[in-house]
Scaffold this active site. Structure first.
Site, PDB file in Angstrom:
ATOM      1  N   TYR A 196       0.837  -1.204   0.000  1.00  0.00           N
ATOM      2  CA  TYR A 196       0.000   0.000   0.000  1.00  0.00           C
ATOM      3  C   TYR A 196       0.872   1.254   0.000  1.00  0.00           C
ATOM      4  CZ  TYR A 196      -2.922   3.686   2.035  1.00  0.00           C
ATOM      5  OH  TYR A 196      -3.554   4.881   2.292  1.00  0.00           O
ATOM      6  N   TYR A 238      -4.542  -6.326  17.470  1.00  0.00           N
ATOM      7  CA  TYR A 238      -3.507  -7.053  16.734  1.00  0.00           C
ATOM      8  C   TYR A 238      -2.120  -6.602  17.179  1.00  0.00           C
ATOM      9  CZ  TYR A 238      -7.311  -8.595  13.770  1.00  0.00           C
ATOM     10  OH  TYR A 238      -8.476  -9.160  13.304  1.00  0.00           O
TER      11      TYR A 238
END
Length: 388
Positions: free
Chosen positions: A208, A273
């Protein structure tokens, strides 16, 4: 009128060595003023009249300060794009939106915008849109933005974020539309010391970030060789919503979106996470900037871009304040007075431990101030949107 009365008035004016006969109510009366004196006072009264020259100057100054523009907004049905388009319309600008609705939502398109459902990589479509009317500037927000997905599907990100930007620039060049405001990302910096400045090296650690950095380089080429003016915004973590909560988020993987799904009862728990990053509490740290502050930066850019010299102008959009995942969860629980069940999960590939902006350049050069990016406003507006 009684002629004898009129003769009396005329005689009275003569005796006063000049004057006027004016209607006072519905009856004519002799006025003691001479014509010269009347003209003198009339001129003064014009300068005191609130609807006279000063008002016209004010109107003219307002017209100088604001000139409605025609803006092409790619990705205008998305989360940030629709917020921007809505405010542009509120200010009187003419908006054309191109969005393929792959992630954007039709209901996010603001009333008053011309909407074209299509792919921003479709060169023929772009040519037709840019040729159909005078476009003053393009705000290019159409992109794929999921870090985790980019690791799995890097080619998709190169296509959507880099090649489609190159197609857009080519079509703009053909139509002689030379002003572009581009939404890039803090992911171009990768993992390095903070706060992150526009002069720091770029070292993205996921596809990205790479795709956005390549798009930046293509834009810089057009600025250097095609006389384009570009403002590139490197967003840090966009969050929050409009105060009415009507514009819906389009990326459910972001922390605030997942957090609000738990708060409103649509998900049972929040997965965090990674809990062993080298940060003060082990969770990722981000610079959270309210979407309405991002909108404000784009309005400032639109106002200034035409007066800038040709070239590429790069700005971070952030607050300079880092907030960890656990700090955001705790703040949401406190602001909303709700428990947030959560569990710890593994790290996600491509996530940097920390990302915080140096926002001094945009403050100095564009006059930008983050007015809505306090945690309470971010959380309350995100909650409002999640309830709709």
């Amino acid at each position: 009128m009684d002629q004898s009365y009129l003769q009396q008035l005329i005689e009275e004016v003569r005796q006063r060595n000049g004057g006027l006969i004016l209607n006072v109510g519905n009856k004519p009366e002799a006025v003691v003023l001479s014509i010269e004196k009347y003209n003198e006072l009339a001129q003064k009264s014009e300068t005191l009249n609130p609807k006279s020259e000063k008002e016209e100057q004010m109107k003219n100054s307002e017209s100088i300060l604001f000139h409605p523009k025609t803006v092409l907004v790619t990705g205008g049905a998305g989360y940030i794009g629709s917020h921007i388009a809505k405010q542009l319309i509120n200010l009187g600008h003419k908006i054309v939106i191109i969005d393929d609705l792959s992630t954007g939502k039709r209901e996010n398109i603001p009333p008053g915008a011309k909407f074209i459902e299509g792919d921003c990589g479709d060169t023929n479509l772009l040519r037709d849109v840019l040729a159909s009317g005078k476009v003053d500037a393009v705000m290019h927000l159409a992109a794929s933005i999921e870090v985790e997905e980019s690791v799995r599907l890097p080619v998709k990100y190169l296509q959507n974020n880099c090649l489609n930007t190159a197609n857009l620039l080519s079509a703009m060049d053909e139509a002689n539309v030379k002003n572009i405001i581009f939404s890039s990302t803090a992911a171009v910096y990768g993992d390095q010391a903070e706060p992150l400045s526009e002069t720091d090296k770029t070292s993205p650690n996921n596809p990205y970030g790479h795709s956005k950095l390549l798009a930046e380089k293509v834009i810089k080429y057009y600025c250097e060789h095609k006389d384009f003016r570009a403002i590139i915004f490197r967003y840090f973590n966009a969050c929050g919503s409009s105060f009415d909560g009507k514009i819906q988020g389009t990326h459910d993987s972001h922390l605030l979106a997942k957090l609000m799904q738990v708060v409103v009862g649509k998900e049972e728990e929040l997965v965090v996470y990674g809990s062993d990053y080298e940060t003060h509490d082990g969770t990722c740290v981000r610079d959270y900037v309210h979407v309405l502050d991002i909108v404000s930066a784009h309005l400032l850019a639109l106002d200034k871009i035409a007066s800038l010299p040709p070239g590429c102008h790069l700005f971070n959009i952030g607050t300079g304040r880092g907030v960890s995942v656990l700090e955001m969860v705790n703040a949401a629980a406190e602001v909303l007075n709700k428990m947030v069940p959560m569990q710890l999960g593994p790290k996600r590939p491509g996530d940097a431990p920390s990302s915080v902006a140096d926002a001094s350049k945009i403050q100095k050069e564009l006059g930008f101030t983050a007015k809505f990016s306090d945690l309470e406003t971010i959380i309350k507006t995100a909650y409002q949107a999640a309830q709709n």
